[in-house]
Design a protein around this motif. Sequence first.
Motif, mmCIF file in Angstrom:
data_model
loop_
_atom_site.group_PDB
_atom_site.id
_atom_site.type_symbol
_atom_site.label_atom_id
_atom_site.label_comp_id
_atom_site.label_asym_id
_atom_site.label_seq_id
_atom_site.Cartn_x
_atom_site.Cartn_y
_atom_site.Cartn_z
ATOM 1 N N GLY A 26 0.807 -1.201 0.000
ATOM 2 C CA GLY A 26 0.000 0.000 0.000
ATOM 3 C C GLY A 26 0.836 1.245 0.000
ATOM 4 N N GLU A 27 0.161 2.325 0.227
ATOM 5 C CA GLU A 27 0.827 3.619 0.266
ATOM 6 C C GLU A 27 0.163 4.462 1.338
ATOM 7 O OE1 GLU A 27 -1.362 6.116 -3.189
ATOM 8 O OE2 GLU A 27 0.053 4.584 -3.872
ATOM 9 N N PHE A 28 0.941 5.321 1.919
ATOM 10 C CA PHE A 28 0.439 6.174 2.985
ATOM 11 C C PHE A 28 1.210 7.479 2.941
ATOM 12 C CE2 PHE A 28 -0.414 7.469 7.351
ATOM 13 C CZ PHE A 28 -1.753 7.141 7.456
ATOM 14 N N SER A 29 0.531 8.564 3.103
ATOM 15 C CA SER A 29 1.192 9.860 3.080
ATOM 16 C C SER A 29 0.783 10.640 4.322
ATOM 17 C CB SER A 29 0.817 10.564 1.795
ATOM 18 O OG SER A 29 0.269 11.812 2.008
ATOM 19 N N VAL A 30 1.761 11.270 4.953
ATOM 20 C CA VAL A 30 1.522 12.030 6.182
ATOM 21 C C VAL A 30 2.090 13.422 6.003
ATOM 22 C CG1 VAL A 30 2.026 12.167 8.649
ATOM 23 C CG2 VAL A 30 1.644 9.951 7.593
ATOM 24 N N THR A 31 1.348 14.402 6.459
ATOM 25 C CA THR A 31 1.847 15.777 6.459
ATOM 26 C C THR A 31 1.716 16.351 7.870
ATOM 27 O OG1 THR A 31 -0.316 16.646 5.841
ATOM 28 C CG2 THR A 31 1.215 16.199 4.055
ATOM 29 N N THR A 32 2.617 17.222 8.211
ATOM 30 C CA THR A 32 2.564 17.873 9.520
ATOM 31 C C THR A 32 2.687 19.378 9.338
ATOM 32 O OG1 THR A 32 4.944 17.678 9.806
ATOM 33 C CG2 THR A 32 3.607 15.904 10.691
ATOM 34 N N TRP A 33 2.008 20.083 10.169
ATOM 35 C CA TRP A 33 2.127 21.534 10.234
ATOM 36 C C TRP A 33 2.084 21.900 11.702
ATOM 37 C CZ3 TRP A 33 3.607 25.342 7.248
ATOM 38 C CH2 TRP A 33 3.311 26.644 7.616
ATOM 39 N N GLU A 34 3.225 22.280 12.216
ATOM 40 C CA GLU A 34 3.408 22.531 13.638
ATOM 41 C C GLU A 34 2.972 21.291 14.423
ATOM 42 O OE1 GLU A 34 1.655 26.292 14.627
ATOM 43 O OE2 GLU A 34 3.022 27.378 13.314
ATOM 44 N N LYS A 35 1.883 21.379 15.194
ATOM 45 C CA LYS A 35 1.453 20.218 15.995
ATOM 46 C C LYS A 35 0.359 19.410 15.308
ATOM 47 C CE LYS A 35 2.672 22.108 20.462
ATOM 48 N NZ LYS A 35 2.218 22.386 21.811
ATOM 49 N N ASP A 36 -0.105 19.856 14.154
ATOM 50 C CA ASP A 36 -1.168 19.150 13.440
ATOM 51 C C ASP A 36 -0.561 18.091 12.516
ATOM 52 O OD1 ASP A 36 -3.142 20.700 14.597
ATOM 53 O OD2 ASP A 36 -3.026 22.220 12.999
ATOM 54 N N VAL A 37 -1.100 16.900 12.612
ATOM 55 C CA VAL A 37 -0.645 15.799 11.757
ATOM 56 C C VAL A 37 -1.858 15.252 11.024
ATOM 57 C CG1 VAL A 37 0.427 13.515 11.709
ATOM 58 C CG2 VAL A 37 1.170 15.190 13.404
ATOM 59 N N SER A 38 -1.735 15.091 9.717
ATOM 60 C CA SER A 38 -2.823 14.492 8.945
ATOM 61 C C SER A 38 -2.225 13.547 7.912
ATOM 62 C CB SER A 38 -3.672 15.572 8.258
ATOM 63 O OG SER A 38 -2.880 16.280 7.331
ATOM 64 N N GLY A 39 -3.030 12.602 7.494
ATOM 65 C CA GLY A 39 -2.532 11.647 6.519
ATOM 66 C C GLY A 39 -3.657 10.883 5.872
ATOM 67 N N SER A 40 -3.303 10.199 4.816
ATOM 68 C CA SER A 40 -4.278 9.361 4.128
ATOM 69 C C SER A 40 -3.517 8.276 3.381
ATOM 70 C CB SER A 40 -5.111 10.189 3.146
ATOM 71 O OG SER A 40 -4.264 10.691 2.126
ATOM 72 N N GLY A 41 -4.231 7.276 2.994
ATOM 73 C CA GLY A 41 -3.600 6.211 2.237
ATOM 74 C C GLY A 41 -4.423 4.945 2.293
ATOM 75 N N GLN A 42 -3.836 3.910 1.742
ATOM 76 C CA GLN A 42 -4.512 2.620 1.691
ATOM 77 C C GLN A 42 -3.465 1.538 1.931
ATOM 78 O OE1 GLN A 42 -6.459 1.861 -2.019
ATOM 79 N NE2 GLN A 42 -7.026 -0.195 -1.460
ATOM 80 N N VAL A 43 -3.755 0.633 2.852
ATOM 81 C CA VAL A 43 -2.848 -0.457 3.166
ATOM 82 C C VAL A 43 -3.631 -1.758 3.146
ATOM 83 C CG1 VAL A 43 -1.307 -1.418 4.910
ATOM 84 C CG2 VAL A 43 -1.403 1.037 4.581
ATOM 85 N N GLU A 44 -3.082 -2.771 2.479
ATOM 86 C CA GLU A 44 -3.705 -4.091 2.426
ATOM 87 C C GLU A 44 -2.761 -5.107 3.057
ATOM 88 O OE1 GLU A 44 -4.678 -5.177 -1.572
ATOM 89 O OE2 GLU A 44 -5.580 -3.245 -1.998
ATOM 90 N N THR A 45 -3.310 -5.989 3.865
ATOM 91 C CA THR A 45 -2.514 -7.041 4.483
ATOM 92 C C THR A 45 -3.042 -8.382 3.999
ATOM 93 O OG1 THR A 45 -2.215 -5.697 6.444
ATOM 94 C CG2 THR A 45 -1.740 -8.027 6.659
ATOM 95 N N GLU A 46 -2.163 -9.174 3.426
ATOM 96 C CA GLU A 46 -2.542 -10.485 2.922
ATOM 97 C C GLU A 46 -1.894 -11.550 3.799
ATOM 98 O OE1 GLU A 46 -1.952 -12.660 -1.250
ATOM 99 O OE2 GLU A 46 -2.579 -10.563 -1.386
ATOM 100 N N ARG A 47 -2.663 -12.489 4.264
ATOM 101 C CA ARG A 47 -2.161 -13.558 5.114
ATOM 102 C C ARG A 47 -2.471 -14.902 4.473
ATOM 103 N NH1 ARG A 47 -0.687 -11.800 10.161
ATOM 104 N NH2 ARG A 47 -1.412 -9.736 10.726
ATOM 105 N N LEU A 48 -1.936 -15.942 5.070
ATOM 106 C CA LEU A 48 -2.228 -17.290 4.589
ATOM 107 C C LEU A 48 -3.701 -17.599 4.822
ATOM 108 C CD1 LEU A 48 0.850 -19.241 5.988
ATOM 109 C CD2 LEU A 48 0.408 -18.636 3.623
ATOM 110 N N PRO A 49 -4.285 -18.467 4.011
ATOM 111 C CA PRO A 49 -5.690 -18.844 4.224
ATOM 112 C C PRO A 49 -5.855 -19.590 5.543
ATOM 113 C CG PRO A 49 -4.812 -19.797 2.176
ATOM 114 C CD PRO A 49 -3.695 -19.129 2.865
#
Length: 107
Positions: A26-49
């Motif tokens: 997946g991908e994830f992006s984070v931005t910060t401005w002073e004490k504010d933190v924001s982010g967005s993205g998509q992460v997929e986790t694949e495991r054994l059946p």
Amino acid sequence: MTTKDQIAHDLAMAYINNRYGADVKGEFSVTTWEKDVSGSGQVETERLPDVNQIRKVRVGTGERHLFGLREKTTWVASGFEVDIVFAKMIEDYYDARERFLALLESR
């Protein structure tokens, strides 16, 4: 004192755990401005059946359709989804253990 066989076993288990562990993409992006933190993205986790998940395959029924050009198929159970993966894990374990033992012996 730890034996070379135990070291080879432990290293082979670490290898198997790393090779067959959860696959995270997946991908994830984070931005910060002073004490504010924001982010967005998509992460997929694949495991054994699941261990008990039935593996199904399509097989021909012998019955024809579409003017006799195609054979009808149906899904049938054929072991478990993890059987192929488990067999490969066992093979990889023994191969890795033997390789580690050889490296330890040459040391």
